[in-house]
Scaffold this motif. Structure first.
Motif, PDB file in Angstrom:
ATOM      1  N   GLY A   1       0.784  -1.219   0.000  1.00  0.00           N
ATOM      2  CA  GLY A   1       0.000   0.000   0.000  1.00  0.00           C
ATOM      3  C   GLY A   1       0.820   1.275   0.000  1.00  0.00           C
TER       4      GLY A   1
ATOM      5  N   TRP B   1       0.229   3.313  -4.715  1.00  0.00           N
ATOM      6  CA  TRP B   1      -1.048   2.804  -5.225  1.00  0.00           C
ATOM      7  C   TRP B   1      -1.380   3.539  -6.510  1.00  0.00           C
ATOM      8  CZ3 TRP B   1      -2.706  -1.606  -3.830  1.00  0.00           C
ATOM      9  CH2 TRP B   1      -3.963  -2.044  -4.255  1.00  0.00           C
TER      10      TRP B   1
ATOM     11  N   ASN C   1      -3.910   4.176  -8.295  1.00  0.00           N
ATOM     12  CA  ASN C   1      -5.119   4.984  -8.455  1.00  0.00           C
ATOM     13  C   ASN C   1      -5.121   6.268  -7.631  1.00  0.00           C
ATOM     14  OD1 ASN C   1      -6.604   3.608 -10.374  1.00  0.00           O
ATOM     15  ND2 ASN C   1      -7.574   2.254  -8.899  1.00  0.00           N
ATOM     16  N   ARG C   2      -4.127   6.464  -6.805  1.00  0.00           N
ATOM     17  CA  ARG C   2      -4.178   7.632  -5.914  1.00  0.00           C
ATOM     18  C   ARG C   2      -4.178   8.945  -6.680  1.00  0.00           C
ATOM     19  NH1 ARG C   2      -0.161   5.144  -1.514  1.00  0.00           N
ATOM     20  NH2 ARG C   2      -1.704   4.110  -0.184  1.00  0.00           N
TER      21      ARG C   2
ATOM     22  N   VAL D   1      -9.582  -1.251  -8.348  1.00  0.00           N
ATOM     23  CA  VAL D   1      -8.402  -0.875  -7.573  1.00  0.00           C
ATOM     24  C   VAL D   1      -7.120  -0.841  -8.401  1.00  0.00           C
ATOM     25  CG1 VAL D   1      -9.405  -1.707  -5.416  1.00  0.00           C
ATOM     26  CG2 VAL D   1      -8.010  -3.260  -6.791  1.00  0.00           C
TER      27      VAL D   1
ATOM     28  N   TYR E   1     -11.269   2.941  -4.900  1.00  0.00           N
ATOM     29  CA  TYR E   1     -10.037   2.980  -5.678  1.00  0.00           C
ATOM     30  C   TYR E   1      -8.877   2.264  -5.011  1.00  0.00           C
ATOM     31  CZ  TYR E   1      -8.366   6.849  -2.670  1.00  0.00           C
ATOM     32  OH  TYR E   1      -7.957   7.619  -1.605  1.00  0.00           O
ATOM     33  N   SER E   2      -9.015   1.923  -3.738  1.00  0.00           N
ATOM     34  CA  SER E   2      -7.924   1.247  -3.038  1.00  0.00           C
ATOM     35  C   SER E   2      -8.473   0.327  -1.966  1.00  0.00           C
ATOM     36  CB  SER E   2      -6.985   2.279  -2.391  1.00  0.00           C
ATOM     37  OG  SER E   2      -6.045   1.637  -1.550  1.00  0.00           O
TER      38      SER E   2
ATOM     39  N   ASP F   1      -4.941   0.723   1.676  1.00  0.00           N
ATOM     40  CA  ASP F   1      -4.458   1.908   2.366  1.00  0.00           C
ATOM     41  C   ASP F   1      -4.397   1.655   3.862  1.00  0.00           C
ATOM     42  OD1 ASP F   1      -4.102   4.946   1.248  1.00  0.00           O
ATOM     43  OD2 ASP F   1      -4.992   3.627  -0.251  1.00  0.00           O
TER      44      ASP F   1
END
Length: 255
Positions: free
Chosen positions: A38, A41, A43-44, A204, A221-222, A225
């Protein structure tokens, strides 16, 4: 035309090639580890374009200090309440009571079973989650589990459960539920149907694009985290964004 003899690469060129390959493998391995933990990531960056952010939790996050969790740039939280026709998350009541005392917009979610009637599942959810004005709509979590990963149930079977579950929730709470789905489950069971249901899509690895061209309402999206404020066996927490403003999310709440 006579073809000239093929030139063999020099030893230094071979060594350079081997080092380059090894370095590439090492970089990929390090990136894989950073994603797995994590730390990085993918998609952040695209998710940062959305200003309304929230979590979804269950008993796997253990005891939650909701004041600490809510202070970490969060706007909403959905809490697992029920599963199937009889199971209740053991930490739901505790988390619901504490979360609704914060400034978060709070809702509950129901993990849909493929093995019990939809009307019974709706009744079970209604018995555990109060229809409190100002709380977020209940969510139906539609995804594969157990043996269904390899052998998904037929769409007709799923819709025979999902249709009365949706109807029962809307009748009890006065608002349509949100349907959460993985991309695979969405394509099989939701795409092209249920136009009145807001969609919460799990994607994700990359930003979501629904196969039927529909707009999503919430995007998970995650799932890797880490925030502070919980002490469960699961060190990670799911992060989500809402496709709108906080005021627009509040407009979805129970009257």
């Amino acid at each position: 035309m006579r073809t000239p003899p093929e030139r063999r690469p020099s030893r230094s060129a071979l060594r350079t090639g081997l080092w380059t390959t090894a370095a590439g493998v090492a970089v990929v391995a390090v990136l894989g580890m950073l994603v797995a933990t994590g730390t990085v990531w993918p998609n952040r960056i695209p998710a940062a374009a959305y200003e309304v952010r929230g979590v979804d939790v269950s008993h796997y996050q253990g005891e939650i200090d909701w004041d600490v969790l809510a202070a970490q740039d969060l706007d909403f939280a959905w809490i697992k309440a029920t599963e199937g026709a009889s199971h209740t998350d053991p930490r739901f009541a505790e988390s619901w009571a504490a979360a609704t005392r914060t400034d978060l917009l709070v809702g509950a979610y129901h993990f849909m079973s493929f093995e019990s009637p939809g009307a019974e599942q709706a009744a079970h959810l209604a018995s555990e989650v109060p229809a409190t004005p100002g709380t977020l709509p209940p969510v139906i979590d539609l995804e594969f589990y157990g043996a269904y990963f390899d052998d998904p149930p037929a769409p007709e079977r799923v819709r025979a459960i999902l249709d009365p579950l949706v109807a029962g929730i809307e009748a009890h709470y006065g608002v349509p539920p949100i349907v959460y789905a993985t991309e695979e489950a969405y394509d099989l069971y939701v795409a092209g149907r249920y136009p009145d249901l807001p969609v919460w899509i799990r994607s994700v690895a990359w930003p979501p694009r629904l196969s039927d061209g529909r707009d999503w309402t919430v995007w998970q999206y995650s799932n890797r985290d880490q925030l502070t404020g919980y002490d469960g066996v699961e060190p990670y927490i799911d992060l989500n964004v809402f496709a709108g403003t906080r005021e627009e999310l509040a407009d979805l709440t129970l009257p």
